[in-house]
Design an enzyme around this catalytic site. Structure first.
Site, PDB file in Angstrom:
ATOM      1  N   GLU A  78      -2.720  -0.945  13.720  1.00 42.72           N
ATOM      2  CA  GLU A  78      -0.856  -1.081  12.880  1.00 42.72           C
ATOM      3  C   GLU A  78      -0.109   0.477  13.100  1.00 42.72           C
ATOM      4  O   GLU A  78      -0.411   1.430  13.020  1.00 42.72           O
ATOM      5  CB  GLU A  78      -1.669  -1.323  11.244  1.00 42.72           C
ATOM      6  CG  GLU A  78      -2.245  -2.187  10.901  1.00 42.72           C
ATOM      7  CD  GLU A  78      -1.281  -2.684   9.571  1.00 42.72           C
ATOM      8  OE1 GLU A  78      -2.085  -1.390   8.462  1.00 42.72           O
ATOM      9  OE2 GLU A  78      -1.694  -3.756   8.840  1.00 42.72           O
ATOM     10  N   GLU A  85      -3.731 -10.215  11.235  1.00 46.85           N
ATOM     11  CA  GLU A  85      -4.356 -10.180   9.491  1.00 46.85           C
ATOM     12  C   GLU A  85      -3.537 -10.627   8.558  1.00 46.85           C
ATOM     13  O   GLU A  85      -1.943 -10.755   9.195  1.00 46.85           O
ATOM     14  CB  GLU A  85      -4.009  -8.576   9.150  1.00 46.85           C
ATOM     15  CG  GLU A  85      -4.734  -8.260   9.698  1.00 46.85           C
ATOM     16  CD  GLU A  85      -5.141  -6.562   8.749  1.00 46.85           C
ATOM     17  OE1 GLU A  85      -3.888  -6.172   7.914  1.00 46.85           O
ATOM     18  OE2 GLU A  85      -5.404  -5.623   9.990  1.00 46.85           O
TER      19      GLU A  85
HETATM   20  C1  BGP Z   1      -3.335  -3.380   6.971  1.00 43.30           C
HETATM   21  C2  BGP Z   1      -5.152  -3.131   7.628  1.00 43.30           C
HETATM   22  C3  BGP Z   1      -6.878  -3.180   6.623  1.00 43.30           C
HETATM   23  C4  BGP Z   1      -5.827  -4.205   5.382  1.00 43.30           C
HETATM   24  C5  BGP Z   1      -4.668  -4.781   5.262  1.00 43.30           C
HETATM   25  C6  BGP Z   1      -4.806  -5.422   3.220  1.00 43.30           C
HETATM   26  O1  BGP Z   1      -2.364  -3.005   7.062  1.00 43.30           O
HETATM   27  O2  BGP Z   1      -5.048  -2.998   8.627  1.00 43.30           O
HETATM   28  O3  BGP Z   1      -6.775  -2.579   7.124  1.00 43.30           O
HETATM   29  O4  BGP Z   1      -6.692  -3.388   4.455  1.00 43.30           O
HETATM   30  O5  BGP Z   1      -4.156  -3.743   5.489  1.00 43.30           O
HETATM   31  O6  BGP Z   1      -4.182  -3.715   2.870  1.00 43.30           O
HETATM   32  P1  BGP Z   1      -5.189  -3.295   1.547  1.00 43.30           P
HETATM   33  O7  BGP Z   1      -6.851  -3.084   2.028  1.00 43.30           O
HETATM   34  O8  BGP Z   1      -4.537  -2.386   1.476  1.00 43.30           O
HETATM   35  O9  BGP Z   1      -4.721  -3.878   0.919  1.00 43.30           O
END
Ligand code: BGP
Length: 481
Positions: free
Chosen positions: A175, A379
């Site tokens: 990201e 993701e």
């Molecule tokens: C993205 C990241 C991840 C992950 C995901 C979910 O932004 O790359 O590392 O954590 O989001 O976010 P969160 O864990 O804050 O729910």
């Protein structure tokens, strides 16, 4: 059959949210090891000195370090074709600047890749997922220092050489576009403000903003150098970028809202992809820097490097969408790092993220039309507070519904002509939330016994979604019921 043969179905994790073992086998501390837990309404704070009386979620995370065989066996049971993981930089170079890598750290990932290959799973490695050795952060104010470029190139070269026959797919930075906003300062760029400050601190001075874009520029240069070297080490490598997919719609058809959405998409979403796919800064960046008094410190040779190190594929996370408006009265909503305006047509998750599968089809079409290179969703998923049912099981039908709708949108996009290589669902085994540091916000097919305060014995259990996803993979996306 919409999904092509060889489609890379799987799941994704990140070292600092998953591994634990933060001081094991010579690992140095990294930035997330200094960040406390929080909640959706309590910000995570970072500490210069680790306080032994405080709970830091990354220190044990969900103890994948000692459960990796069991975890990967479960991925094998679901039939994963691909597993996206990140390598913990500070396991390989504990302060970032050692002359030689830490052999025990390298061995850990050899073991992981061997387990993956045992089950026919293709690893996809993120070289840096919200992670910088603490040593580099402290010494150079994170990526603000150009020294990080050489440190990263050395680290990436070590990985490419060491694992050249074990790993084919790589991503340079997770990201990377989070660096375009203040919330990326600590997490993406390892830039530290005052001790005990919140990790997402909106109070940024003009100077800090220039530092932030300089830090991001340094990541661009580091990524491009790594891509070039990676291809020299193994021409078969596929090296991609990774963007937080940020679909922003105009709130109304007022042309001013349309422009507001375009402008949000440009800097928050397209900017990094434009640099990393096309090899140069896009036209709108100059105006944005001027309007915001941003001076990016660069060297003349950087621009040639950016041209030479463009990526092979575009990967992204997709959780939600937002809208943009010029109407100051319209309320702001929570976002996956990118806040935006609420959309009355959409429902939100328990953590306020607006659920929008249709937006995924739109986004896939937009990106593919823009770059015409292979895409991968690395993701996607639903963070939810899973509660054990009376029969002792986890019936996460809400997660199945979320994933089904997004997979249908992918199917439509493939029918539209988009070249989509694969899909790795986020947090396939429950892990620590990046934004809030909670365990309660769970994404997994596999439940882990661990709570927000660090209680639990780490045992793993299959949720309903586990069996559902197994069937999805078995039928290559045909059976989504
Ligand atoms: C993205 C990241 C991840 C992950 C995901 C979910 O932004 O790359 O590392 O954590 O989001 O976010 P969160 O864990 O804050 O729910």
């Amino acid at each position: 059959m919409a999904f092509p043969k060889g489609f890379l179905w799987g799941g994704a994790t990140a070292a600092n949210q998953f591994e634990g073992g933060w001081q094991e086998d010579g690992k140095g501390p990294s930035v997330p090891d200094h960040v406390r837990g929080g909640t959706v309404s309590t910000p995570r704070l970072w500490d210069k000195e680790i306080d032994p009386s405080v709970y830091y979620p990354s220190h044990d995370a969900v103890d994948h370090y000692h459960h990796y065989k069991e975890d990967i066996a479960l991925y094998g049971e679901m039939g994963f074709k691909c597993y996206r993981l990140s390598i913990n930089w500070a396991r390989i170079y504990p302060t970032g600047e050692e002359a030689e890598p830490n052999q025990a750290g390298l061995q850990f990932y050899h073991n992981i890749f061997a387990e993956c290959h045992k089950y026919g799973i293709e690893p996809l490695v993120t070289i840096s997922h919200y992670e910088l050795p603490w040593g580099l952060s402290e010494k150079y104010n994170g990526w603000t220092g150009r020294e990080c470029i050489d440190a990263f190139v050395k680290y990436a070269t070590t990985l490419f050489t060491e694992y050249k026959d074990e790993v084919k797919y790589w991503l340079t930075f997770n990201e990377i576009n989070c660096g375009c906003n203040f919330f990326g300062r600590v997490m993406s760029l390892g830039m530290l403000g005052k001790d005990h400050e919140p990790m997402f601190n909106p109070n940024e001075t003009e100077e800090e903003r220039s530092d932030r874009f300089t830090a991001l520029h340094n990541q661009f240069v580091a990524s491009a150098k790594a891509v070039k070297i990676g291809h020299e080490i193994n021409p078969d490598f596929m090296i991609g970028l990774m963007i937080a997919g940020n679909m922003t719609y105009p709130y109304t058809c007022n042309p001013k809202d349309v422009r507001a959405a375009q402008s949000a998409m440009q800097m928050a979403n397209w900017f990094c992809g434009d640099v990393q796919v096309r090899g140069h800064y896009p036209h709108y960046a100059k105006r944005y820097f001027k309007d915001n008094n941003i001076t990016v410190r660069t060297e003349p040779e950087d621009f040639e490097i950016l041209k030479e190190g463009t990526v092979d594929f575009y990967s992204f996370s997709y959780y939600m969408s937002a809208t943009a408006t010029v109407d100051p009265d319209v309320l702001k909503t929570n976002g996956n790092m990118f806040s935006g305006v609420g959309n009355p047509y959409l429902k939100s998750s328990e953590w306020g993220w607006q659920i929008d599968p249709e937006g995924l089809r739109t986004y896939l079409n937009e990106v593919y039309g823009r770059y015409e290179i292979p895409l991968m969703i690395v993701e996607n998923g639903l963070g939810a507070n899973d509660v054990r049912s009376e029969d002792g099981k986890f019936h996460d039908d809400y997660r199945i519904n979320y994933l089904r709708d997004h997979i249908k949108a992918m199917e439509e996009a493939i029918e539209d002509g988009v070249d989509l290589m694969g899909y790795t669902m986020w947090g396939c085994t429950d892990l620590v939330s990046a934004s809030t540091g909670e365990m309660k916000k769970r994404y997994g097919f596999v439940y882990v016994d661990r709570d927000n305060d660090g209680n639990g014995d780490f045992h793993r259990e299959r949720k309903d979604s586990f069996y559902w996803y197994k069937k999805v993979i078995e039928t290559n996306g045909e059976d989504l019921d």
